[in-house]
Design a protein around this motif. Structure first.
Motif, PDB file in Angstrom:
ATOM      1  N   GLU A 114       0.828  -1.212   0.000  1.00  0.00           N
ATOM      2  CA  GLU A 114       0.000   0.000   0.000  1.00  0.00           C
ATOM      3  C   GLU A 114       0.860   1.259   0.000  1.00  0.00           C
ATOM      4  O   GLU A 114       0.587   2.210  -0.733  1.00  0.00           O
ATOM      5  CB  GLU A 114      -0.930   0.019   1.217  1.00  0.00           C
ATOM      6  CG  GLU A 114      -2.258  -0.620   0.968  1.00  0.00           C
ATOM      7  CD  GLU A 114      -3.203  -0.406   2.135  1.00  0.00           C
ATOM      8  OE1 GLU A 114      -3.251   0.709   2.696  1.00  0.00           O
ATOM      9  OE2 GLU A 114      -3.889  -1.377   2.480  1.00  0.00           O
ATOM     10  N   THR A 156       2.158   6.289  -6.984  1.00  0.00           N
ATOM     11  CA  THR A 156       1.103   7.170  -7.478  1.00  0.00           C
ATOM     12  C   THR A 156       1.543   8.624  -7.419  1.00  0.00           C
ATOM     13  O   THR A 156       1.359   9.380  -8.377  1.00  0.00           O
ATOM     14  CB  THR A 156      -0.198   6.972  -6.666  1.00  0.00           C
ATOM     15  OG1 THR A 156      -0.615   5.609  -6.821  1.00  0.00           O
ATOM     16  CG2 THR A 156      -1.295   7.900  -7.130  1.00  0.00           C
ATOM     17  N   TRP A 157       2.136   9.021  -6.294  1.00  0.00           N
ATOM     18  CA  TRP A 157       2.631  10.387  -6.147  1.00  0.00           C
ATOM     19  C   TRP A 157       3.687  10.681  -7.211  1.00  0.00           C
ATOM     20  O   TRP A 157       3.673  11.725  -7.851  1.00  0.00           O
ATOM     21  CB  TRP A 157       3.213  10.590  -4.740  1.00  0.00           C
ATOM     22  CG  TRP A 157       3.747  11.964  -4.499  1.00  0.00           C
ATOM     23  CD1 TRP A 157       3.043  13.043  -4.052  1.00  0.00           C
ATOM     24  CD2 TRP A 157       5.100  12.412  -4.670  1.00  0.00           C
ATOM     25  NE1 TRP A 157       3.872  14.130  -3.955  1.00  0.00           N
ATOM     26  CE2 TRP A 157       5.140  13.772  -4.324  1.00  0.00           C
ATOM     27  CE3 TRP A 157       6.272  11.798  -5.092  1.00  0.00           C
ATOM     28  CZ2 TRP A 157       6.300  14.525  -4.386  1.00  0.00           C
ATOM     29  CZ3 TRP A 157       7.434  12.547  -5.152  1.00  0.00           C
ATOM     30  CH2 TRP A 157       7.452  13.898  -4.804  1.00  0.00           C
ATOM     31  N   MET A 211       2.584   1.682  -3.347  1.00  0.00           N
ATOM     32  CA  MET A 211       1.659   2.218  -4.355  1.00  0.00           C
ATOM     33  C   MET A 211       1.376   3.693  -4.117  1.00  0.00           C
ATOM     34  O   MET A 211       1.204   4.462  -5.066  1.00  0.00           O
ATOM     35  CB  MET A 211       0.356   1.412  -4.366  1.00  0.00           C
ATOM     36  CG  MET A 211       0.517   0.036  -4.968  1.00  0.00           C
ATOM     37  SD  MET A 211       1.275   0.041  -6.623  1.00  0.00           S
ATOM     38  CE  MET A 211       0.062   0.949  -7.547  1.00  0.00           C
ATOM     39  N   GLU A 212       1.343   4.106  -2.863  1.00  0.00           N
ATOM     40  CA  GLU A 212       1.149   5.519  -2.552  1.00  0.00           C
ATOM     41  C   GLU A 212       2.318   6.343  -3.096  1.00  0.00           C
ATOM     42  O   GLU A 212       2.117   7.394  -3.711  1.00  0.00           O
ATOM     43  CB  GLU A 212       1.023   5.708  -1.035  1.00  0.00           C
ATOM     44  CG  GLU A 212       0.680   7.106  -0.614  1.00  0.00           C
ATOM     45  CD  GLU A 212       0.447   7.222   0.877  1.00  0.00           C
ATOM     46  OE1 GLU A 212       0.677   8.320   1.410  1.00  0.00           O
ATOM     47  OE2 GLU A 212       0.045   6.233   1.520  1.00  0.00           O
ATOM     48  N   GLN A 269       4.112  12.918 -12.665  1.00  0.00           N
ATOM     49  CA  GLN A 269       4.632  12.447 -13.951  1.00  0.00           C
ATOM     50  C   GLN A 269       6.159  12.580 -14.046  1.00  0.00           C
ATOM     51  O   GLN A 269       6.708  13.076 -15.019  1.00  0.00           O
ATOM     52  CB  GLN A 269       3.946  13.185 -15.103  1.00  0.00           C
ATOM     53  CG  GLN A 269       2.459  12.940 -15.113  1.00  0.00           C
ATOM     54  CD  GLN A 269       1.740  13.694 -16.201  1.00  0.00           C
ATOM     55  OE1 GLN A 269       2.252  14.622 -16.792  1.00  0.00           O
ATOM     56  NE2 GLN A 269       0.514  13.287 -16.459  1.00  0.00           N
ATOM     57  N   LYS A 292       1.865   9.159 -11.297  1.00  0.00           N
ATOM     58  CA  LYS A 292       0.575   9.684 -11.736  1.00  0.00           C
ATOM     59  C   LYS A 292       0.398  11.160 -11.394  1.00  0.00           C
ATOM     60  O   LYS A 292       0.010  11.954 -12.246  1.00  0.00           O
ATOM     61  CB  LYS A 292      -0.550   8.855 -11.112  1.00  0.00           C
ATOM     62  CG  LYS A 292      -1.902   9.148 -11.692  1.00  0.00           C
ATOM     63  CD  LYS A 292      -2.938   8.188 -11.177  1.00  0.00           C
ATOM     64  CE  LYS A 292      -4.281   8.477 -11.808  1.00  0.00           C
ATOM     65  NZ  LYS A 292      -5.306   7.587 -11.272  1.00  0.00           N
ATOM     66  N   THR A 293       0.708  11.525 -10.161  1.00  0.00           N
ATOM     67  CA  THR A 293       0.483  12.902  -9.729  1.00  0.00           C
ATOM     68  C   THR A 293       1.471  13.873 -10.356  1.00  0.00           C
ATOM     69  O   THR A 293       1.086  14.925 -10.857  1.00  0.00           O
ATOM     70  CB  THR A 293       0.554  13.011  -8.191  1.00  0.00           C
ATOM     71  OG1 THR A 293      -0.385  12.100  -7.635  1.00  0.00           O
ATOM     72  CG2 THR A 293       0.242  14.414  -7.720  1.00  0.00           C
TER      73      THR A 293
END
Length: 71
Positions: free
Chosen positions: A40, A47-48, A43-44, A54, A51-52
């Motif tokens: 978890e 993602t940061w 993945m956090e 790039q 995705k957030t």
């Protein structure tokens, strides 16, 4: 992003910068001793990073540290 992850990111960036200098790069995997110990949290961070913001796979530690501190 949870406070424990922010603290860990700053700590790792500081360590890498102190050891290898301002030009050292790292990926979000650098913040984890065992990439599968906390999926978890991994993945956090991913993602940061991806995705957030790039970001590229490798970024300068000084850049990441500043971004996390400015949050």
């Amino acid at each position: 992003m949870r406070a424990s992850l922010r603290s860990r990111m700053i700590e790792v960036c500081d360590s890498k910068i102190a050891y290898k200098g301002d030009n050292v790069g790292l990926s979000f995997y650098a913040f984890f001793a065992n990439k599968n110990s906390d999926p978890e949290l991994l993945m956090e961070a991913a993602t940061w990073w991806i995705k957030t913001h790039q970001l590229d796979h490798f970024e300068k530690a000084v850049k990441i540290k500043k971004m996390v501190e400015d949050m």
